[in-house]
Write an enzyme that holds these catalytic residues in place. Structure first.
Site, PDB file in Angstrom:
ATOM      1  N   PHE A 161      28.423  32.769  55.195  1.00  0.00           N
ATOM      2  CA  PHE A 161      27.681  32.327  56.367  1.00  0.00           C
ATOM      3  C   PHE A 161      28.414  31.177  57.050  1.00  0.00           C
ATOM      4  O   PHE A 161      28.350  31.035  58.277  1.00  0.00           O
ATOM      5  CB  PHE A 161      26.260  31.921  55.978  1.00  0.00           C
ATOM      6  N   TYR A 162      29.102  30.350  56.268  1.00  0.00           N
ATOM      7  CA  TYR A 162      29.929  29.291  56.860  1.00  0.00           C
ATOM      8  C   TYR A 162      30.925  29.894  57.835  1.00  0.00           C
ATOM      9  O   TYR A 162      31.054  29.443  58.990  1.00  0.00           O
ATOM     10  CB  TYR A 162      30.654  28.530  55.753  1.00  0.00           C
TER      11      TYR A 162
END
Length: 344
Positions: free
Chosen positions: A159-160
């Site tokens: 998700f980063y």
């Protein structure tokens, strides 16, 4: 933003100025006579005392420090209106691949909303060049190496990485709509003194000096394009003077250029262009500490990739060859800093 000492040195805003890279960039700019406005939230993702120690070293007549979160409504708008920066370097973000699996909402707030607040503020108060941090993690599931800026990179593995890829897209839209010259730079495993406690070099050094085992992921079969922080900062300083031009104003594009056909926007890799084995990195730490690591071999972690490798052709075409600090030398500098800072 080339080295200069006169009163005409540009005004620079650095978000994330108490972070690892932000601190080193601010220090370099101040050394060369620039006027720097720094913004940092001093969040507790890792040791706040370390962040404050970095900021304390920047204090001086040419550095103006501000504390606050980039996602706070109105904060960046007011700050940019007052500071009137010619160059904005956006480094503030919630970092960490693994942490993004555990606390994704913090990445939405800092990375997505915070970056939106910045580009929206620059719509009202334009600067000469916006430089925004992306990441090598943006290449995600791409398997062809070295990684080139013209790859689609549409399959983020964490998700980063997804938030950073979204930042690239958001910044492109604002560059197109409002003519904001924007460079997105993708970092490749930056390391060096004053580094982050959640990164491998810091964790390994701490554990080895305290005779604790180190967790070695993918059973050590990892390769990274390790980039010493001073080399990276040199790249940022040089890139600052290479703001992308709008398509109607530019000449022939550099071969392999990632320059947008519809906006003054491009993405640039910043790395050494030479992947090195994790085992060699650990060996350099063992040499610098004079101690042997006890390895706890583990499988690859969710969101991680086994290798990263930057294609540096565009980087070199735009700003020339960067310094390449040997890994052993860079690691030794970190270990020396760690021992001095923590009296280890």
């Amino acid at each position: 933003m080339m080295d200069r000492d006169d009163a005409q040195a540009p005004r620079v805003l650095v978000t994330g100025s108490a972070g690892f890279i932000g601190y080193h960039l601010c220090a370099r700019l101040l050394e060369t006579g620039h006027r720097v406005t720094g913004l940092d939230a001093f969040t507790d993702y890792y040791d706040v005392a370390l962040k404050r120690a970095r900021h304390a070293r920047l204090e001086g007549p040419n550095f103006t420090a501000h504390e606050g979160r980039v996602e706070t409504p109105g904060l960046l708008d007011d700050l940019i209106a007052r500071a009137r920066p010619e160059i904005v370097v956006h480094l503030a973000a919630q970092a960490g691949v693994r942490h993004s699996i555990e606390a994704p909402e913090s990445y939405v707030e800092a990375n997505l909303i915070g970056s939106f607040r910045l580009i929206e503020a620059l719509r009202r108060h334009p600067c000469r060049h916006l430089m925004m941090a992306s990441t090598s993690s943006a290449y995600g599931a791409e398997t062809e190496m070295p990684y080139r800026e013209d790859m689609a990179a549409n399959l983020p593995m964490s998700f980063y990485a997804a938030t950073k890829k979204a930042n690239e897209a958001m910044a492109h839209s604002y560059a197109h709509l409002y003519g904001i010259p924007t460079t997105m730079f993708r970092f490749f495993t930056v390391y060096g003194p004053w580094g982050r406690p959640d990164m491998a070099l810091f964790k390994f050094t701490s554990a080895i000096l305290e005779d604790r085992p180190i967790d070695v992921y993918n059973h050590g079969e990892m390769r990274r394009d390790f980039t010493y922080v001073d080399d990276l900062v040199e790249g940022l300083v040089r890139l600052a003077d290479r703001a992308p031009q709008a398509p109607k104003a530019r000449g022939a594009a550099t071969p392999g250029d990632s320059l947008s056909p519809v906006a003054p926007w491009r993405v640039v890799n910043l790395g050494h262009g030479a992947p090195q084995r994790l085992d060699d990195f650990i060996a350099a730490i063992e040499t610098a500490t004079g101690r042997e690591a006890r390895r706890n071999l583990m499988p690859i972690q969710p969101g991680d990739v086994p290798a990263t490798w930057a294609d540096t052709a565009l980087q070199e075409a735009l700003i020339g060859k960067l310094p390449k600090t040997p890994m052993a030398q860079g690691v030794a500098r970190f270990v020396a800093w760690y021992r001095a800072h923590y009296a280890a």
